[in-house]
Design a protein around this motif. Structure first.
Motif, mmCIF file in Angstrom:
data_model
loop_
_atom_site.group_PDB
_atom_site.id
_atom_site.type_symbol
_atom_site.label_atom_id
_atom_site.label_comp_id
_atom_site.label_asym_id
_atom_site.label_seq_id
_atom_site.Cartn_x
_atom_site.Cartn_y
_atom_site.Cartn_z
ATOM 1 N N HIS A 13 38.636 3.549 -1.096
ATOM 2 C CA HIS A 13 37.697 3.737 -2.211
ATOM 3 C C HIS A 13 36.246 3.637 -1.724
ATOM 4 O O HIS A 13 35.401 4.462 -2.073
ATOM 5 C CB HIS A 13 37.970 2.701 -3.297
ATOM 6 C CG HIS A 13 37.011 2.740 -4.427
ATOM 7 N ND1 HIS A 13 36.967 3.763 -5.350
ATOM 8 C CD2 HIS A 13 36.011 1.898 -4.778
ATOM 9 C CE1 HIS A 13 36.009 3.538 -6.223
ATOM 10 N NE2 HIS A 13 35.414 2.408 -5.889
ATOM 11 N N LEU A 14 35.979 2.631 -0.909
ATOM 12 C CA LEU A 14 34.625 2.452 -0.383
ATOM 13 C C LEU A 14 34.216 3.608 0.516
ATOM 14 O O LEU A 14 33.067 4.059 0.480
ATOM 15 C CB LEU A 14 34.516 1.123 0.367
ATOM 16 C CG LEU A 14 34.596 -0.133 -0.508
ATOM 17 C CD1 LEU A 14 34.650 -1.376 0.375
ATOM 18 C CD2 LEU A 14 33.416 -0.203 -1.458
ATOM 19 N N THR A 15 35.139 4.105 1.316
ATOM 20 C CA THR A 15 34.858 5.238 2.194
ATOM 21 C C THR A 15 34.497 6.472 1.368
ATOM 22 O O THR A 15 33.537 7.178 1.671
ATOM 23 C CB THR A 15 36.062 5.536 3.103
ATOM 24 O OG1 THR A 15 36.340 4.376 3.871
ATOM 25 C CG2 THR A 15 35.786 6.704 4.012
ATOM 26 N N LYS A 16 35.277 6.722 0.315
ATOM 27 C CA LYS A 16 35.000 7.853 -0.561
ATOM 28 C C LYS A 16 33.634 7.702 -1.227
ATOM 29 O O LYS A 16 32.856 8.654 -1.308
ATOM 30 C CB LYS A 16 36.088 7.978 -1.621
ATOM 31 C CG LYS A 16 35.885 9.146 -2.556
ATOM 32 C CD LYS A 16 36.957 9.216 -3.619
ATOM 33 C CE LYS A 16 36.625 10.352 -4.565
ATOM 34 N NZ LYS A 16 37.368 10.268 -5.800
ATOM 35 N N GLU A 19 30.838 8.443 1.254
ATOM 36 C CA GLU A 19 30.733 9.882 1.510
ATOM 37 C C GLU A 19 30.043 10.595 0.345
ATOM 38 O O GLU A 19 29.196 11.470 0.557
ATOM 39 C CB GLU A 19 32.126 10.477 1.760
ATOM 40 C CG GLU A 19 32.722 10.070 3.084
ATOM 41 C CD GLU A 19 34.172 10.490 3.246
ATOM 42 O OE1 GLU A 19 34.755 11.057 2.294
ATOM 43 O OE2 GLU A 19 34.726 10.241 4.334
ATOM 44 N N GLU A 20 30.384 10.208 -0.892
ATOM 45 C CA GLU A 20 29.741 10.810 -2.064
ATOM 46 C C GLU A 20 28.247 10.483 -2.093
ATOM 47 O O GLU A 20 27.414 11.339 -2.389
ATOM 48 C CB GLU A 20 30.410 10.325 -3.347
ATOM 49 C CG GLU A 20 31.810 10.878 -3.556
ATOM 50 C CD GLU A 20 32.545 10.230 -4.715
ATOM 51 O OE1 GLU A 20 32.045 9.231 -5.285
ATOM 52 O OE2 GLU A 20 33.645 10.730 -5.050
ATOM 53 N N MET A 21 27.911 9.235 -1.785
ATOM 54 C CA MET A 21 26.506 8.835 -1.761
ATOM 55 C C MET A 21 25.754 9.575 -0.666
ATOM 56 O O MET A 21 24.589 9.953 -0.845
ATOM 57 C CB MET A 21 26.385 7.322 -1.578
ATOM 58 C CG MET A 21 26.845 6.541 -2.793
ATOM 59 S SD MET A 21 26.835 4.755 -2.531
ATOM 60 C CE MET A 21 25.105 4.438 -2.325
ATOM 61 N N SER A 22 26.389 9.784 0.457
ATOM 62 C CA SER A 22 25.759 10.521 1.548
ATOM 63 C C SER A 22 25.458 11.953 1.122
ATOM 64 O O SER A 22 24.377 12.478 1.421
ATOM 65 C CB SER A 22 26.672 10.512 2.768
ATOM 66 O OG SER A 22 26.105 11.258 3.818
ATOM 67 N N ASP A 23 26.399 12.583 0.422
ATOM 68 C CA ASP A 23 26.169 13.940 -0.079
ATOM 69 C C ASP A 23 25.004 13.984 -1.051
ATOM 70 O O ASP A 23 24.159 14.881 -1.000
ATOM 71 C CB ASP A 23 27.434 14.484 -0.758
ATOM 72 C CG ASP A 23 28.577 14.713 0.212
ATOM 73 O OD1 ASP A 23 28.321 14.779 1.438
ATOM 74 O OD2 ASP A 23 29.729 14.817 -0.257
#
Length: 67
Positions: A13-16, A19-23
């Motif tokens: 969940h944290l990884t996802k 990644e969303e925040m990075s986008d």
């Protein structure tokens, strides 16, 4: 559910989320660069306009010429 499974789910969940925040940050960086470029162009255009008008800059508290 074992403790390891819970930790793996949290990690996924944290990884996802990261990644969303990075986008989002990458998109915002592009938008910010575009806006900065537009502001620079507007400032250059206004400087040229001011120069063409004899260099007179109208201040917000300055009385109009008809007073």
């Amino acid at each position: 559910m074992s403790e390891i499974t819970k930790l793996e789910e949290q990690l996924a969940h944290l990884t996802k989320t990261v990644e969303e925040m990075s986008d989002v940050m990458a998109r915002q960086e592009k938008e910010l660069a575009l806006m900065a470029n537009r502001v620079r162009l507007l400032m250059e255009r206004e400087a040229e306009r001011s120069q063409d008008a004899g260099g007179h800059v109208v201040l917000g508290d300055e009385r109009p010429p008809h007073y």
